[in-house]
Design an enzyme around this catalytic site. Structure first.
Site, PDB file in Angstrom:
ATOM      1  CE1 TYR A  43      -3.761   2.446   0.574  1.00  0.00           C
ATOM      2  CE2 TYR A  43      -2.318   3.383   2.253  1.00  0.00           C
ATOM      3  CZ  TYR A  43      -3.436   3.471   1.449  1.00  0.00           C
ATOM      4  OH  TYR A  43      -4.232   4.585   1.516  1.00  0.00           O
ATOM      5  CB  ALA A  45       5.486   0.393  -2.353  1.00  0.00           C
ATOM      6  CE  LYS A  47      -3.445   4.852  -2.066  1.00  0.00           C
ATOM      7  NZ  LYS A  47      -4.441   5.345  -3.018  1.00  0.00           N
ATOM      8  CB  ILE A  76     -10.247  10.202   5.364  1.00  0.00           C
ATOM      9  CG1 ILE A  76      -9.072  11.130   5.036  1.00  0.00           C
ATOM     10  CG2 ILE A  76     -11.563  10.750   4.829  1.00  0.00           C
ATOM     11  CD1 ILE A  76      -9.209  12.552   5.511  1.00  0.00           C
TER      12      ILE A  76
END
Length: 186
Positions: A43, A45, A47, A76
């Site tokens: 995840y 890497a 992003k 969020i």
């Protein structure tokens, strides 16, 4: 994340160029792409890849008056994260307290940031990552360590570095650091 982003923007940019110039692109990366997160290698890497892709896309498309920017959301409350926050309200509370604004972000917070980047007001902003985390990055080094120390989940940073403890925060040559205690281990 990176493959889908690449393919969407490759074909999307081509179609935009055929239709007209000046169409903004706003992608979503994550603050996790900046700092990493244990057990989230793929995840984080992906992003980070979205961020690098967007910065380069801005350089490639600038000559066509097309801006390319990315959002870096923090904690969020979305469809993906809501089950965690609802199942573990104490975790949601800790994350909210880590934020300078003392709350979790809402999807509307991201939408408003994206609208700015896509609007005429953001027309001279390109290749930029806009952090939308309620000030979490600014607080997390000092404030999160204080919260964790108060909860008994704080341990010193790497013992091989020169450290100094200041008000519940371990200061190292590299900055601030902390380690969480889990099940008696650090």
């Amino acid at each position: 994340n990176v493959h889908e982003t690449y393919m969407t923007n490759l074909y999307g940019s081509h179609n935009v160029l055929l239709a007209s110039s000046g169409c903004p692109t706003v992608l979503t990366a994550s603050v996790a792409g900046l700092y990493g997160k244990p057990d989230h290698l793929a995840y984080c890497a992906s992003k980070a890849g979205v961020a690098g892709f967007t910065r380069t896309l801005a350089l490639e498309l600038g000559k066509f008056a097309i801006t390319a920017n990315y959002l870096m959301p923090g904690a969020i409350k979305t469809g993906m994260t809501s089950p965690l926050w609802e199942a573990r309200p104490e975790v949601a509370d800790i994350w909210a307290k880590k934020s300078a604004l003392r709350r979790l972000g809402q999807p509307e917070d991201l939408a408003k940031a994206a609208l700015f980047l896509a609007s005429a007001d953001g027309a001279f902003v390109t290749g930029h990552g806009l952090t939308v985390d309620g000030g979490h990055q600014r607080c997390c080094g000092v404030h999160a360590a204080s919260l964790l120390r108060a909860s008994g989940q704080f341990a010193a940073h790497r013992p091989d570095e020169a450290t100094e403890q200041v008000g519940g925060v371990v200061r190292t040559r590299a900055g601030f650091g902390m380690t969480l205690k889990t099940e008696g281990r650090t």
